[in-house]
Motif scaffolding. Sequence first.
Motif, PDB file in Angstrom:
ATOM      1  N   ASN A   3       0.811  -1.219   0.000  1.00  0.00           N
ATOM      2  CA  ASN A   3       0.000   0.000   0.000  1.00  0.00           C
ATOM      3  C   ASN A   3       0.836   1.256   0.000  1.00  0.00           C
ATOM      4  O   ASN A   3       0.406   2.298  -0.436  1.00  0.00           O
ATOM      5  N   CYS A   4       2.076   1.168   0.529  1.00  0.00           N
ATOM      6  CA  CYS A   4       2.869   2.380   0.684  1.00  0.00           C
ATOM      7  C   CYS A   4       4.030   2.445  -0.293  1.00  0.00           C
ATOM      8  O   CYS A   4       4.955   3.217  -0.142  1.00  0.00           O
ATOM      9  N   SER A   5       4.018   1.619  -1.304  1.00  0.00           N
ATOM     10  CA  SER A   5       5.093   1.650  -2.286  1.00  0.00           C
ATOM     11  C   SER A   5       4.962   2.843  -3.202  1.00  0.00           C
ATOM     12  O   SER A   5       3.874   3.306  -3.508  1.00  0.00           O
ATOM     13  N   THR A   6       6.105   3.326  -3.681  1.00  0.00           N
ATOM     14  CA  THR A   6       6.092   4.428  -4.643  1.00  0.00           C
ATOM     15  C   THR A   6       6.072   3.922  -6.082  1.00  0.00           C
ATOM     16  O   THR A   6       6.066   4.716  -7.002  1.00  0.00           O
ATOM     17  N   THR A   7       6.073   2.597  -6.277  1.00  0.00           N
ATOM     18  CA  THR A   7       6.113   2.053  -7.627  1.00  0.00           C
ATOM     19  C   THR A   7       4.688   1.923  -8.160  1.00  0.00           C
ATOM     20  O   THR A   7       4.148   0.846  -8.302  1.00  0.00           O
ATOM     21  N   GLN A   8       4.079   3.023  -8.444  1.00  0.00           N
ATOM     22  CA  GLN A   8       2.728   3.058  -8.987  1.00  0.00           C
ATOM     23  C   GLN A   8       2.584   4.322  -9.842  1.00  0.00           C
ATOM     24  O   GLN A   8       3.488   5.116  -9.939  1.00  0.00           O
ATOM     25  N   THR A   9       1.444   4.423 -10.490  1.00  0.00           N
ATOM     26  CA  THR A   9       1.269   5.561 -11.397  1.00  0.00           C
ATOM     27  C   THR A   9       0.120   6.464 -10.981  1.00  0.00           C
ATOM     28  O   THR A   9      -0.381   7.223 -11.788  1.00  0.00           O
ATOM     29  N   ASN A  10      -0.330   6.346  -9.728  1.00  0.00           N
ATOM     30  CA  ASN A  10      -1.383   7.236  -9.255  1.00  0.00           C
ATOM     31  C   ASN A  10      -0.776   8.594  -8.943  1.00  0.00           C
ATOM     32  O   ASN A  10      -0.015   8.733  -7.981  1.00  0.00           O
ATOM     33  N   CYS A  46      -0.531  29.503 -12.844  1.00  0.00           N
ATOM     34  CA  CYS A  46      -0.594  28.929 -14.196  1.00  0.00           C
ATOM     35  C   CYS A  46       0.795  28.806 -14.811  1.00  0.00           C
ATOM     36  O   CYS A  46       1.103  27.795 -15.474  1.00  0.00           O
ATOM     37  N   LYS A  47       1.639  29.801 -14.577  1.00  0.00           N
ATOM     38  CA  LYS A  47       3.010  29.721 -15.080  1.00  0.00           C
ATOM     39  C   LYS A  47       3.769  28.581 -14.409  1.00  0.00           C
ATOM     40  O   LYS A  47       4.566  27.881 -15.045  1.00  0.00           O
ATOM     41  N   GLU A  48       3.530  28.396 -13.102  1.00  0.00           N
ATOM     42  CA  GLU A  48       4.235  27.312 -12.420  1.00  0.00           C
ATOM     43  C   GLU A  48       3.776  25.951 -12.934  1.00  0.00           C
ATOM     44  O   GLU A  48       4.585  25.032 -13.080  1.00  0.00           O
ATOM     45  N   ILE A  49       2.477  25.800 -13.215  1.00  0.00           N
ATOM     46  CA  ILE A  49       2.000  24.536 -13.785  1.00  0.00           C
ATOM     47  C   ILE A  49       2.748  24.236 -15.077  1.00  0.00           C
ATOM     48  O   ILE A  49       3.169  23.094 -15.325  1.00  0.00           O
ATOM     49  N   ASP A  50       2.938  25.257 -15.911  1.00  0.00           N
ATOM     50  CA  ASP A  50       3.687  25.071 -17.153  1.00  0.00           C
ATOM     51  C   ASP A  50       5.133  24.643 -16.868  1.00  0.00           C
ATOM     52  O   ASP A  50       5.650  23.695 -17.477  1.00  0.00           O
ATOM     53  N   LEU A  51       5.801  25.342 -15.948  1.00  0.00           N
ATOM     54  CA  LEU A  51       7.207  25.067 -15.667  1.00  0.00           C
ATOM     55  C   LEU A  51       7.418  23.718 -14.983  1.00  0.00           C
ATOM     56  O   LEU A  51       8.471  23.088 -15.148  1.00  0.00           O
ATOM     57  N   GLN A  52       6.418  23.279 -14.227  1.00  0.00           N
ATOM     58  CA  GLN A  52       6.549  22.024 -13.482  1.00  0.00           C
ATOM     59  C   GLN A  52       5.963  20.833 -14.247  1.00  0.00           C
ATOM     60  O   GLN A  52       5.815  19.749 -13.682  1.00  0.00           O
ATOM     61  N   ALA A  53       5.668  21.021 -15.515  1.00  0.00           N
ATOM     62  CA  ALA A  53       4.937  19.999 -16.279  1.00  0.00           C
ATOM     63  C   ALA A  53       5.654  18.650 -16.308  1.00  0.00           C
ATOM     64  O   ALA A  53       5.003  17.610 -16.435  1.00  0.00           O
ATOM     65  N   ASN A  54       6.968  18.653 -16.189  1.00  0.00           N
ATOM     66  CA  ASN A  54       7.720  17.398 -16.266  1.00  0.00           C
ATOM     67  C   ASN A  54       8.073  16.821 -14.899  1.00  0.00           C
ATOM     68  O   ASN A  54       8.822  15.840 -14.816  1.00  0.00           O
ATOM     69  N   ASN A  58       4.242  10.385 -14.994  1.00  0.00           N
ATOM     70  CA  ASN A  58       2.998  10.029 -15.643  1.00  0.00           C
ATOM     71  C   ASN A  58       2.142  11.287 -15.782  1.00  0.00           C
ATOM     72  O   ASN A  58       2.256  12.202 -14.973  1.00  0.00           O
ATOM     73  N   LYS A  59       1.300  11.354 -16.774  1.00  0.00           N
ATOM     74  CA  LYS A  59       0.496  12.561 -17.023  1.00  0.00           C
ATOM     75  C   LYS A  59      -0.995  12.330 -16.796  1.00  0.00           C
ATOM     76  O   LYS A  59      -1.819  13.104 -17.253  1.00  0.00           O
ATOM     77  N   ARG A  60      -1.332  11.279 -16.054  1.00  0.00           N
ATOM     78  CA  ARG A  60      -2.737  10.964 -15.789  1.00  0.00           C
ATOM     79  C   ARG A  60      -3.027  11.228 -14.321  1.00  0.00           C
ATOM     80  O   ARG A  60      -2.508  10.561 -13.441  1.00  0.00           O
ATOM     81  N   LEU A  61      -3.877  12.205 -14.057  1.00  0.00           N
ATOM     82  CA  LEU A  61      -4.158  12.619 -12.690  1.00  0.00           C
ATOM     83  C   LEU A  61      -5.320  11.821 -12.098  1.00  0.00           C
ATOM     84  O   LEU A  61      -6.374  11.696 -12.713  1.00  0.00           O
ATOM     85  N   GLU A  62      -5.102  11.324 -10.885  1.00  0.00           N
ATOM     86  CA  GLU A  62      -6.144  10.614 -10.149  1.00  0.00           C
ATOM     87  C   GLU A  62      -6.931  11.563  -9.248  1.00  0.00           C
ATOM     88  O   GLU A  62      -8.123  11.343  -9.011  1.00  0.00           O
ATOM     89  N   LYS A  87      -5.036  21.184 -18.128  1.00  0.00           N
ATOM     90  CA  LYS A  87      -5.390  20.271 -19.215  1.00  0.00           C
ATOM     91  C   LYS A  87      -4.430  20.337 -20.395  1.00  0.00           C
ATOM     92  O   LYS A  87      -4.449  19.450 -21.253  1.00  0.00           O
ATOM     93  N   LYS A  88      -3.576  21.351 -20.431  1.00  0.00           N
ATOM     94  CA  LYS A  88      -2.529  21.388 -21.462  1.00  0.00           C
ATOM     95  C   LYS A  88      -1.500  20.288 -21.240  1.00  0.00           C
ATOM     96  O   LYS A  88      -0.844  19.841 -22.176  1.00  0.00           O
ATOM     97  N   HIS A  89      -1.354  19.871 -19.976  1.00  0.00           N
ATOM     98  CA  HIS A  89      -0.258  18.969 -19.630  1.00  0.00           C
ATOM     99  C   HIS A  89      -0.695  17.605 -19.104  1.00  0.00           C
ATOM    100  O   HIS A  89       0.105  16.666 -19.118  1.00  0.00           O
ATOM    101  N   TYR A  90      -1.937  17.484 -18.660  1.00  0.00           N
ATOM    102  CA  TYR A  90      -2.362  16.252 -18.006  1.00  0.00           C
ATOM    103  C   TYR A  90      -3.704  15.773 -18.548  1.00  0.00           C
ATOM    104  O   TYR A  90      -4.536  16.573 -18.972  1.00  0.00           O
ATOM    105  N   THR A  91      -3.895  14.459 -18.484  1.00  0.00           N
ATOM    106  CA  THR A  91      -5.215  13.875 -18.710  1.00  0.00           C
ATOM    107  C   THR A  91      -5.812  13.528 -17.353  1.00  0.00           C
ATOM    108  O   THR A  91      -5.097  13.418 -16.356  1.00  0.00           O
ATOM    109  N   PHE A  92      -7.124  13.354 -17.342  1.00  0.00           N
ATOM    110  CA  PHE A  92      -7.820  13.062 -16.097  1.00  0.00           C
ATOM    111  C   PHE A  92      -8.306  11.609 -16.106  1.00  0.00           C
ATOM    112  O   PHE A  92      -8.831  11.137 -17.117  1.00  0.00           O
ATOM    113  N   ALA A  93      -8.131  10.915 -14.990  1.00  0.00           N
ATOM    114  CA  ALA A  93      -8.720   9.586 -14.844  1.00  0.00           C
ATOM    115  C   ALA A  93     -10.241   9.690 -14.953  1.00  0.00           C
ATOM    116  O   ALA A  93     -10.835  10.715 -14.599  1.00  0.00           O
ATOM    117  N   ASP A  94     -10.860   8.627 -15.445  1.00  0.00           N
ATOM    118  CA  ASP A  94     -12.321   8.650 -15.609  1.00  0.00           C
ATOM    119  C   ASP A  94     -13.036   8.905 -14.290  1.00  0.00           C
ATOM    120  O   ASP A  94     -14.095   9.547 -14.258  1.00  0.00           O
TER     121      ASP A  94
END
Length: 401
Positions: A3-10, A46-54, A58-62, A87-94
Amino acid sequence: MKNCSTTQTNLHLYLHIPFCRRACNYCDFHFSTNLALKTTVVEAICKEIDLQANYLKNKRLETIYFGGGTPSLLSLNELQDIFETIKKHYTFADDIEITMEANPDDITQDRLEVLQRFGFNRLSIGIQSFDDNHLKYLNRIHNSQHAEDCVRLAQKMGFENLTIDLIYGIHPLLSLPEKLQKTQAELTHGVHQIWQRDLEKAISLNVPHISSYCLTIEPKTVFGKWLQINKIPPIDEEFASQQFDILVNTLAEKGYEQYEISNFCRDNRYSRHNTSYWKRHEYLGIGPSAHSFNGDSRQFNVSNNPAYIKALTLGQIPAAYEILTSEEKVNDYIMTGLRTKWGCDLAEIEKIVGTKWLKSNEEVLRKNFSQNFLKLDNQLLTLTQKGKLFADRITSDLFLV
């Protein structure tokens, strides 16, 4: 158990909106009551979101969480700018969870319609108390009736996923207007009755999640200044412990699970965003004073609005950066995981730092087991109900230094 591992994509996004209409007497979060820079700070966010995009691989937000401060102060245009940038940088989980922290005074039908337009599906309402004397003492804007009405309005508008914040440990010498005519025992009993009524009101509103925190007095707050000049007494730990017991027992009787020391829910309605912190998932924090974590390092944004704006204007990320040692990773794991029902997996600790943690803490563990503060079940270390009263001390004793 992983449960506490960092090896995930959430992956998770937090946005700190550092503005409030009024300063609560107890609050030491970073905020300003001067709203003149609000739009400029949003532009910088908004500028920080752009600069921190990488920052997040993973680019899918939970989850997305708007905290503060009082993020419910954001206008429609400001929310639109933030979401368009995200939304320029990330997709959203369903099934993405999008949370807005809100004060009762900001919850209107028009405001809720705006939030729904942007996909908010969870509200965290800062009620703190349903008692008008307590609200006045805490310097909250709303009154008890407004607190109840805003919850019912949100439910009527379709916000089923609600959590409310409540504060306990408010000293009886401070909170009862008739205190001079009462004995200490009568005062204590009176405030316990107020706390019981607060909980019963919250339960009657049928919210699926309740977060409840003990009042603390921090140096830079109004209460902190009052304490320095002896205007108020320090927190009465025995009294606060009694109120914690009332909290836990009352909510347990009504079907609320204490899944973290201060957080309770029905029907597994955990805060997915906050749980991501406790389970060491990666997250990006945007805004003044926000923190970020990517598994191996942390970032800490500057807690100063003008400095934050200036850095982003120059195209710079306004953050200090640190690579975490294996010892620091384990300390983080102990600090967060031990507060939850999921606890800490000894195999996970060994994976991070080898056997040195267990060897250095043999005596501390033995002492806490004998005092019934900790229990070990199938390699999972958790706090007992008794141990939850001493969580901060126990976790710090288990840190690697």
